[in-house]
Design a protein around this motif. Structure first.
Motif, PDB file in Angstrom:
ATOM      1  N   SER A 266       0.812  -1.222   0.000  1.00 56.71           N
ATOM      2  CA  SER A 266       0.000   0.000   0.000  1.00 56.71           C
ATOM      3  C   SER A 266       0.845   1.271   0.000  1.00 56.71           C
ATOM      4  O   SER A 266       0.536   2.233  -0.712  1.00 56.71           O
ATOM      5  N   ARG A 267       1.910   1.308   0.792  1.00 55.44           N
ATOM      6  CA  ARG A 267       2.749   2.499   0.822  1.00 55.44           C
ATOM      7  C   ARG A 267       3.463   2.697  -0.512  1.00 55.44           C
ATOM      8  O   ARG A 267       3.586   3.811  -1.016  1.00 55.44           O
ATOM      9  N   GLN A 268       3.925   1.617  -1.083  1.00 52.93           N
ATOM     10  CA  GLN A 268       4.614   1.698  -2.367  1.00 52.93           C
ATOM     11  C   GLN A 268       3.666   2.143  -3.475  1.00 52.93           C
ATOM     12  O   GLN A 268       4.039   2.920  -4.359  1.00 52.93           O
TER      13      GLN A 268
ATOM     14  N   THR B  63       0.968   4.018  -3.085  1.00 60.93           N
ATOM     15  CA  THR B  63       0.727   5.447  -2.907  1.00 60.93           C
ATOM     16  C   THR B  63       1.896   6.261  -3.442  1.00 60.93           C
ATOM     17  O   THR B  63       1.708   7.296  -4.086  1.00 60.93           O
ATOM     18  N   ALA B  64       3.113   5.781  -3.197  1.00 61.23           N
ATOM     19  CA  ALA B  64       4.302   6.478  -3.688  1.00 61.23           C
ATOM     20  C   ALA B  64       4.339   6.499  -5.212  1.00 61.23           C
ATOM     21  O   ALA B  64       4.660   7.530  -5.829  1.00 61.23           O
ATOM     22  N   TRP B  65       4.003   5.368  -5.833  1.00 62.15           N
ATOM     23  CA  TRP B  65       4.017   5.303  -7.303  1.00 62.15           C
ATOM     24  C   TRP B  65       2.957   6.224  -7.883  1.00 62.15           C
ATOM     25  O   TRP B  65       3.199   6.933  -8.858  1.00 62.15           O
ATOM     26  N   MET B  66       1.788   6.226  -7.255  1.00 63.72           N
ATOM     27  CA  MET B  66       0.712   7.066  -7.753  1.00 63.72           C
ATOM     28  C   MET B  66       1.014   8.555  -7.578  1.00 63.72           C
ATOM     29  O   MET B  66       0.822   9.353  -8.495  1.00 63.72           O
ATOM     30  N   MET B  67       1.494   8.931  -6.399  1.00 61.70           N
ATOM     31  CA  MET B  67       1.618  10.351  -6.075  1.00 61.70           C
ATOM     32  C   MET B  67       2.964  10.973  -6.451  1.00 61.70           C
ATOM     33  O   MET B  67       3.023  12.145  -6.825  1.00 61.70           O
TER      34      MET B  67
ATOM     35  N   PHE C  28       9.646   0.628 -10.718  1.00 55.97           N
ATOM     36  CA  PHE C  28       9.393   1.267  -9.427  1.00 55.97           C
ATOM     37  C   PHE C  28       9.349   0.209  -8.323  1.00 55.97           C
ATOM     38  O   PHE C  28       9.915   0.409  -7.239  1.00 55.97           O
ATOM     39  N   ARG C  29       8.716  -0.919  -8.596  1.00 58.33           N
ATOM     40  CA  ARG C  29       8.619  -2.010  -7.618  1.00 58.33           C
ATOM     41  C   ARG C  29      10.002  -2.543  -7.251  1.00 58.33           C
ATOM     42  O   ARG C  29      10.286  -2.804  -6.067  1.00 58.33           O
TER      43      ARG C  29
END
Length: 360
Positions: free
Chosen positions: A119-121, A123-127, A336-337
Motif C-alpha cells: 500500500s505504501r509503495q 501510494t508512492a508510485w501514484m503520487m 518502481f517495484r
C-alpha cells in the motif's frame, strides 16, 4: 482617454462581465452528482470510502456540491460502473480497477496485481512516481479521469471449505477471487469466480464455490464467511495493497470550476488516507475475535506461493508482448517495484520483522 469617456465606452462590457461572473458561480452553487459504488452498504470501510469522500466534498464546498452515493446494484450492477461513467449515466464511480480486466488487463495495474506493490509503495508510485499520469492516459480511452480512492493494505488469502496441503489441492478448486488475479489462479489449476462482494456468502454456503477471498478480518467478519468456511489462509499474494479508485466522467469533470476540481482532489486524498487507517485500526481486533471462534489460520503452502509467483511473472511477460497499454504502464510499475523492494529490504521489512518477533 478621459475617465468619463472610458466609462461610457467600457460600461456595457463591464456590466456584462460583472453580471456574467456571478452567473458562473451560481451555476456551480447547486451542483448535484451521483456516484455508483461497486460495494455493498454493509461494509463501512470500503463502501464507506465513497461516503467519506462525498461528505468531505459537501463540507469543503459549503454544502453547494453534493454527491449522492449508491451501493452496487442500486443504479447499475457492481461491475457495470465503468460503463456507467464512460457513457455519462452517472458522473462518477468508486470501485476496484482490477474488476475490469476483461476490457483491458491494464485496468488491474491501477488496483492490484499478484506480487505487486504494497500500500505504501502504491501510494508512492501514484503520487510521486508516474502512476497517476500513466493510468490517466490509459483511462482517457474510456472517457474517465481517475483519483486515488483508498487502499485496503495487504489482504488475507481467503476462506476455504477444505484445507490446502499443497499446490495440488488447487486443481479444480472453484475460487472467488477479485478480478485479474483469477488469471493466475487459472494457471495454477483453479477455477476463478468473479462474484460481487454482496453475493459471496450465499455462493460459499451453498457450495457453488469452494473458497472465497474478500479483503481481511474486519470486512470478512461482517460478511460471515467463518460460518461456512473455517480455513483462513494468508497472505493475499494477489493483493499486497489494493488501490481503490474514483472514476469521473471526463466531460463532467471538465465542467467543474477550478475550485470544485481542487475540492475533488482534496476530498479524494482525504478518503484515500481514511480508508487505509480504518483497515489498519480495525483488522487486529477482528482477527483476534475470529481466532477465538476457532477459525483455522494457516499460511499458503510454499509450493503454491512459488508456483503463483512464477506464473505471475510469466503472465506479465506475455501481456507485455501483446498489449501495448499493459507494456507501457507495467514497465514503469515494475521498475518502481524493484527499487522500492530494494529500499524496503533494508528498512521497513527489517524493522517490521524485528518488531513482530519482539515480546512487547
Amino acid at each position: 482617454m478621459e475617465r468619463r469617456s472610458f466609462i461610457r465606452h467600457a460600461g456595457i462590457a463591464g456590466v456584462l462581465s460583472a453580471a456574467a461572473a456571478p452567473a458562473v458561480v451560481q451555476a456551480q452553487a447547486a451542483l448535484r452528482w451521483r456516484l455508483a459504488s461497486s460495494f455493498p452498504k454493509a461494509l463501512d470501510t470500503i463502501y464507506g470510502g465513497a461516503e467519506v469522500f462525498a461528505k468531505k466534498v459537501a463540507e469543503l464546498s459549503g454544502g453547494k456540491f453534493n454527491i449522492s452515493v449508491h451501493a452496487g446494484g442500486e443504479l447499475m450492477p457492481p461491475f457495470g460502473v465503468v460503463d456507467g461513467v464512460q457513457n455519462g449515466t452517472v458522473e462518477m464511480a468508486h470501485t476496484a480497477p482490477y474488476y475490469f480486466f476483461g476490457k483491458d488487463d491494464t485496468f488491474a495495474i491501477g488496483g492490484a496485481i499478484p506480487f505487486g506493490l504494497n500500500s505504501r509503495q502504491m501510494t508512492a508510485w501514484m503520487m510521486e512516481g508516474n502512476g497517476t499520469k500513466l493510468m490517466r492516459e490509459f483511462y482517457a480511452q474510456y472517457n474517465i479521469i481517475s483519483f486515488s480512492g483508498g487502499n485496503t493494505g495487504a489482504q488475507m488469502g481467503g476462506w476455504f471449505r477444505k484445507s490446502l496441503a499443497s499446490l495440488a489441492d488447487m486443481k479444480g478448486l472453484k475460487f472467488r477471487v477479485g478480478g485479474f488475479a483469477g488469471k493466475v489462479i487459472e494457471r495454477l489449476g483453479g477455477v476463478p469466480q468473479n462474484i460481487p462482494g454482496g453475493e459471496i456468502y450465499q455462493a460459499l454456503e451453498k457450495g457453488t464455490i469452494d473458497a472465497a477471498e474478500w479483503i481481511g478480518p474486519y470486512d470478512d467478519q461482517k460478511l460471515g464467511f467463518a460460518k461456512v468456511a473455517p480455513n483462513y489462509y494468508y497472505p493475499g499474494w494477489w493483493e499486497g495493497g489494493l488501490e481503490l479508485a474514483f472514476y469521473l466522467n471526463t466531460k463532467a469533470y471538465a465542467g467543474l470550476s477550478a475550485e470544485y476540481k481542487a475540492i475533488i482532489e482534496a476530498a479524494s486524498a482525504y478518503a484515500h488516507l481514511d480508508m487505509q487507517a480504518k483497515y489498519d485500526a480495525r483488522n487486529p481486533a477482528a482477527l483476534k475475535q475470529l481466532v477465538a471462534q476457532k477459525v483455522k489460520l494457516a499460511p499458503f503452502p510454499k509450493d503454491l506461493m512459488d508456483a503463483a509467483f512464477k506464473e505471475s511473472m510469466a503472465l506479465y511477460s506475455e501481456l507485455s508482448a501483446k498489449n501495448p497499454n499493459w507494456k507501457k504502464v507495467y514497465t514503469d510499475y515494475a521498475n518502481f517495484r524493484r527499487d522500492q523492494n530494494l529500499w524496503f529490504r533494508f528498512t521497513e521489512a527489517q524493522f517490521d520483522r524485528y518488531m513482530q518477533a519482539a515480546k512487547l
